[in-house]
Design an enzyme around this catalytic site. Sequence first.
Site, PDB file in Angstrom:
ATOM      1  CD  GLN A  68       5.892  37.802  -9.832  1.00 46.41           C
ATOM      2  OE1 GLN A  68       5.506  39.007  -9.428  1.00 46.41           O
ATOM      3  NE2 GLN A  68       5.658  37.251 -11.225  1.00 46.41           N
ATOM      4  CG  HIS A 108       5.699  40.501  -0.547  1.00 46.15           C
ATOM      5  ND1 HIS A 108       6.813  41.641  -0.392  1.00 46.15           N
ATOM      6  CD2 HIS A 108       5.466  40.195  -1.555  1.00 46.15           C
ATOM      7  CE1 HIS A 108       6.894  42.082  -1.490  1.00 46.15           C
ATOM      8  NE2 HIS A 108       6.394  41.184  -2.379  1.00 46.15           N
ATOM      9  CD  GLU A 135      -1.171  28.003  -2.110  1.00 44.05           C
ATOM     10  OE1 GLU A 135      -1.200  27.990  -3.494  1.00 44.05           O
ATOM     11  OE2 GLU A 135      -0.062  28.061  -1.581  1.00 44.05           O
ATOM     12  CB  SER A 152      -3.479  21.482   0.170  1.00 41.54           C
ATOM     13  OG  SER A 152      -2.606  20.487  -0.117  1.00 41.54           O
ATOM     14  NE  ARG A 166       0.001  15.944   0.933  1.00 39.99           N
ATOM     15  CZ  ARG A 166       0.538  15.500   1.894  1.00 39.99           C
ATOM     16  NH1 ARG A 166       0.578  16.199   2.911  1.00 39.99           N
ATOM     17  NH2 ARG A 166       0.521  14.071   2.203  1.00 39.99           N
ATOM     18  CG  HIS A 179       7.576  45.368   2.576  1.00 38.41           C
ATOM     19  ND1 HIS A 179       8.899  46.123   2.339  1.00 38.41           N
ATOM     20  CD2 HIS A 179       8.079  43.864   2.247  1.00 38.41           C
ATOM     21  CE1 HIS A 179       9.872  45.559   1.777  1.00 38.41           C
ATOM     22  NE2 HIS A 179       9.498  44.217   1.612  1.00 38.41           N
ATOM     23  NE  ARG A 213       6.051  41.687  -5.281  1.00 37.87           N
ATOM     24  CZ  ARG A 213       6.842  40.863  -5.991  1.00 37.87           C
ATOM     25  NH1 ARG A 213       7.198  41.011  -7.317  1.00 37.87           N
ATOM     26  NH2 ARG A 213       7.623  39.993  -5.246  1.00 37.87           N
TER      27      ARG A 213
END
Length: 204
Positions: A60, A64, A72, A74, A76, A165, A170
């Site tokens: 969510q 933005h 982030e 990972s 992987r 923003h 939110r």
Amino acid sequence: MGDDLRVANVARVSFNKWKTEMDEKDVRLIDFLARHEHTSPFRHTAVTIRVTAPIWLARQLGKHQVGMSWNETSRRYVDTDPEFFTPAEWRKRPDKSIKQGSGAPLAGGALYEVELLHKVNEQTARRTYERMLELGVAPELARGELPQNMLTSWVWTGSLTSFFHCYRLRAEGTAQREAQDFAGLLDDIISPLFPHCWQTLKDN
């Protein structure tokens, strides 16, 4: 990066002026900028935060992204024991509203069954993931067995304009409860860093 005075100075640079100490004129200038939606001076700032949240909330918030950077953790490359999010309360589906995704809290037998299902799902997902890794499956494929309530972590950097923003949308009353909680935490973090800019953006 920056402070309230940075925003006022950026607005004032069109007159080739730059100050080293903030005063009431700067406060009035910042108020004017926010009131008349002159947002570019607020973009000459940066805030970096480290966030841990369930994947569904991260996705969510990922909407933005204009003018922001997001890196982030990972799966992987990381295969540590996953952590999962459990809401403070399980809420009912609303009767008729399409603007709000939750109703009153669940209670009684339904609550008991939902909590049990949640626990079983968490345990099953963890066991499946760990077993796939034991069998030699690459983490980038095994991660597909993990549910959306798994916690993920990222570093997020943006200007006051960008974060405001996100906050404005939110914090709004029809946003998901957990998204509103995130907006409250964002307010707690940014308000002491840019006290006047942040407040005047909220006021206007």
